[in-house]
Write a protein that holds these residues in place. Structure first.
Motif, short mmCIF file in Angstrom:
data_model
loop_
_atom_site.label_atom_id
_atom_site.label_comp_id
_atom_site.label_asym_id
_atom_site.label_seq_id
_atom_site.Cartn_x
_atom_site.Cartn_y
_atom_site.Cartn_z
N TYR A 1 0.86 -1.19 0.00
CA TYR A 1 0.00 0.00 0.00
C TYR A 1 0.89 1.24 0.00
CZ TYR A 1 -3.72 3.21 1.39
OH TYR A 1 -4.62 4.24 1.42
N CYS A 2 0.83 2.05 -1.06
CA CYS A 2 1.63 3.27 -1.10
C CYS A 2 0.83 4.38 -0.41
CB CYS A 2 1.95 3.66 -2.54
SG CYS A 2 2.72 5.30 -2.62
N PRO A 3 1.37 4.94 0.66
CA PRO A 3 0.61 5.96 1.39
C PRO A 3 0.43 7.25 0.60
CG PRO A 3 2.80 5.75 2.32
CD PRO A 3 2.68 4.68 1.27
N HIS A 4 1.23 7.42 -0.45
CA HIS A 4 1.08 8.64 -1.27
C HIS A 4 0.00 8.43 -2.33
CE1 HIS A 4 4.62 10.16 0.71
NE2 HIS A 4 5.30 9.09 0.33
N CYS A 5 0.05 7.28 -3.00
CA CYS A 5 -0.96 7.00 -4.02
C CYS A 5 -2.27 6.53 -3.40
CB CYS A 5 -0.46 5.91 -4.97
SG CYS A 5 1.01 6.37 -5.88
N ALA A 6 -2.19 6.12 -2.12
CA ALA A 6 -3.36 5.57 -1.42
C ALA A 6 -3.97 4.39 -2.18
CB ALA A 6 -4.41 6.66 -1.17
N GLY B 1 6.11 4.19 -9.75
CA GLY B 1 4.80 4.78 -9.51
C GLY B 1 4.98 6.27 -9.28
N CYS B 2 4.66 6.71 -8.06
CA CYS B 2 4.75 8.15 -7.78
C CYS B 2 6.18 8.59 -7.49
CB CYS B 2 3.85 8.50 -6.60
SG CYS B 2 4.37 7.69 -5.06
N ARG B 3 7.09 7.61 -7.35
CA ARG B 3 8.52 7.85 -7.10
C ARG B 3 8.80 8.52 -5.77
NH1 ARG B 3 10.31 10.70 -12.48
NH2 ARG B 3 12.39 10.57 -11.59
N VAL C 1 10.71 2.91 -1.75
CA VAL C 1 10.38 3.95 -2.73
C VAL C 1 9.46 3.34 -3.77
CG1 VAL C 1 12.54 3.49 -4.00
CG2 VAL C 1 11.31 5.62 -4.38
N HIS C 2 8.43 4.11 -4.12
CA HIS C 2 7.48 3.66 -5.14
C HIS C 2 8.07 4.02 -6.51
CE1 HIS C 2 2.98 3.44 -6.48
NE2 HIS C 2 3.75 2.54 -7.06
N ALA C 3 9.10 3.25 -6.90
CA ALA C 3 9.99 3.64 -8.00
C ALA C 3 9.27 3.74 -9.34
CB ALA C 3 11.14 2.64 -8.10
#
Ligand SMILES: Cc1cc2nc3c(=O)[nH]c(=O)nc-3n(C[C@H](O)[C@H](O)[C@H](O)COP(=O)(O)OP(=O)(O)OC[C@H]3O[C@@H](n4cnc5c(N)ncnc54)[C@H](O)[C@@H]3O)c2cc1C
Ligand SMILES: [Zn+2]
Lengths: 417, 95
Positions: free
Chosen positions: B5-10, B63-65, B59-61
């Motif tokens: 779960y990416c907390p930035h992309c939710a 994705g949102c980086r 790091v969401h490499a």
């Protein structure tokens, strides 16, 4: 110890092989030893063997939480080579290579060391420059090596795609003819049998749960099965679990424990009689005597003590192998597994004194320590015997990460092996 | 393979979009020039590497980086929580 020979085999066949002597004893530990080795993998067992054989120190226990050789020793893909770039590493791995060459005779145990040669492929101009440099450095160190062009590679591995039709065409390779593979279990068992014959106690199914340290000096270990066992010196040789033991001793190591996976195919007819490795497409393959293709590549990126990794890591590895060997594309994979490798920032091991007196560590071999097993045990035994690091081990001190004298072997060790 | 779960992309995404970037909460020394060799080497190289609860940087490499933190059990591989940089973990190891 019963000597193994062809004649013995014949003799025992008359009694249907039912009267073979047990390979080692299963002793209860004494209260105190001169040296305790924590970890009964290849490196720990080799250390015990050479302590007894070369230094006459036989009051030794190897304490293993599972069974002998059940850690990375049993899980590795058995590639042996010594073509490392830097002098320190080259000397250490070549020391191991020389011991490999006489090991079966020395141990009177067939470790099935097979010098079938190792190819390290280059797919880019920079790969080729690094290969030229490494082979030249190897030769200056008296280590065999050649730079091959695609035509010469094709002669050695006719089934590999050396054409221009691939995503990353093979541009050349380093070739170490003395490299090869060995039988991992036999290495552990051979050293275990040898150590046991000198009186070393091999204590299995016994975990070291804490260290006994008084005034900054280690005096023994606590175990889950036999309580406290005392020792003058302790060597920790636990690979992926090294940071756990270090924590008991109150310090940190420059290590991270990662899953490293490997897989084997169903057995097929002999097709590959050497070892092929590629850092760039990232995979390596050899064929075992049983006929299965033995395949591996890199670590999973996260820390893990679970002896398993993620599926996509395996998928990438197999993609690389199929890129190199389209002919393998329909071979079915049989088994897949993982070990816990202790990777070090400079891709070199730690063979070292520690902040705790009389406590020594041998770890950090990461993805490539099987090839070093006899050499590692040999220099570590000398260090434990004298209380001072063997000259070949000296550069591999854990304190190099404070004084900056790293031995950067990422170039030579870029692929897990 | 992890679903993370990416907390930035939710959103939950596949592990392949992410990179594990090592131990979390490693502050760079404020004045590197005044560090001893030991302090600097320790900062660069020495790690907790626990068997059990671990706080890591990911790091969401693909994705949102963006970077974020994760509390994960390195033995069972269970992801306990993800949290943004600057936040504190709610789950910590005993001892
Ligand atoms: C998939 C894979 C492929 C590999 N391929 C290669 C290759 O091709 N070539 C190569 O050179 N290297 C390779 N390696 C690396 C190689 O396997 C290791 O570097 C080497 O085997 C390490 O040997 P060891 O004896 O130090 O560790 P291990 O064999 O792991 O032994 C350590 C032992 O310590 C025991 N232990 C841990 N904690 C405790 C405790 N608290 N108390 C008691 N005992 C404890 C463990 O149970 C274990 O048996 C590979 C590794 C893996 C995982
Ligand atoms: Zn994201």
């Amino acid at each position: 110890m019963q000597h193994y020979s062809g004649f013995g085999l014949l003799k025992h066949s008359f009694s249907h092989h039912e009267n073979w002597q047990r390979t080692w004893r299963n002793p209860t530990p004494k209260k105190k030893y001169d040296v305790i080795i924590i970890g009964g993998g290849g490196h720990g067992l080799a250390t015990a063997y050479y302590l007894a054989k070369e230094h006459g120190i036989t009051n030794v226990a190897v304490i293993e939480k599972g069974y002998l050789g059940g850690g990375n020793t049993a899980r590795n893909t058995t590639i042996v080579r010594s073509n490392y770039l830097w002098d320190e590493a080259a000397h250490l791995y070549e020391h191991a290579m020389k011991l490999w060459e006489g090991l079966s005779q020395d141990l009177n145990y067939n470790v099935m060391f097979s010098q079938r040669g190792v190819l390290n492929l280059g797919h880019t101009l920079q790969d080729m420059r690094d290969i030229e440099r490494r082979v030249n450095a190897n030769r200056l160190n008296g280590i065999d090596g050649e730079v091959l062009d695609p035509q010469q590679i094709k002669e050695i591995v006719p089934h590999m795609d050396c054409s221009q039709n691939t995503r990353y065409p093979v541009m050349g390779a380093s070739w170490q003819p003395r490299g090869g593979v060995a039988r991992h279990d036999a290495v552990a068992w051979g050293f275990a049998r040898g150590a046991d014959s000198y009186g070393v106690d091999l204590i299995q199914q016994t975990e070291v749960t804490d260290l006994i340290i008084e005034d900054g000096t280690i005096t023994g270990v606590k175990t889950n099965r036999y309580g406290d066992i005392m020792a003058d010196r302790v060597g920790s040789v636990v690979a992926g679990n090294s940071s756990v033991i270090a924590k008991m001793a109150g310090f940190e190591l420059p290590l991270e424990s990662h899953p490293l996976q490997a897989l084997v195919s169903e057995p097929i007819k002999p097709i590959l009689d050497t070892v092929v490795m590629s850092n760039h497409v990232h995979g390596y393959v050899s064929q075992s005597d049983k006929g299965d293709l033995v395949i591996g590549a890199g670590i999973d990126g996260y820390n893990g003590y679970g002896q398993r990794g993620s599926y996509q890591t395996i998928e990438h590895t197999v993609q690389a192998i199929v890129e190199l060997f389209p002919i393998f594309s329909r071979v079915r994979m049989n088994r897949q597994w993982g070990g816990i490798v202790d990777t070090c920032p400079d891709a070199c091991p730690i063979i070292s004194k520690t902040p705790v007196k009389n406590l020594f560590f041998n770890c950090g071999w990461g993805t490539g320590g099987f090839k070093a097993t006899p050499g590692s045990g040999n220099v570590f035994a000398a260090s434990l015997a004298k209380g001072e690091m063997h000259p070949m081990a000296e550069p591999f001190s854990m304190f190099r990460f404070h004084n900056g004298a790293l031995i950067d072997e990422h170039g030579a060790a870029g692929v897990a092996h | 393979m992890y679903h993370i779960y990416c907390p930035h992309c939710a959103e939950y995404r596949e592990e392949e979009e992410f990179h594990a970037a090592g131990q979390a909460h490693l502050p760079r020394p404020l004045d590197p020039d005044s560090c001893t060799d030991e302090e600097w080497g320790t900062y660069l190289f020495f790690r907790k590497n626990p068997r059990g609860i671990h706080h890591e940087l990911w790091v969401h490499a693909a994705g949102c980086r963006k970077f974020f933190n994760m509390t994960r059990d390195t033995q069972t591989y269970e992801i306990k929580e993800v949290y943004k940089i600057g936040e504190k973990p709610s789950i910590v190891a005993e001892s």
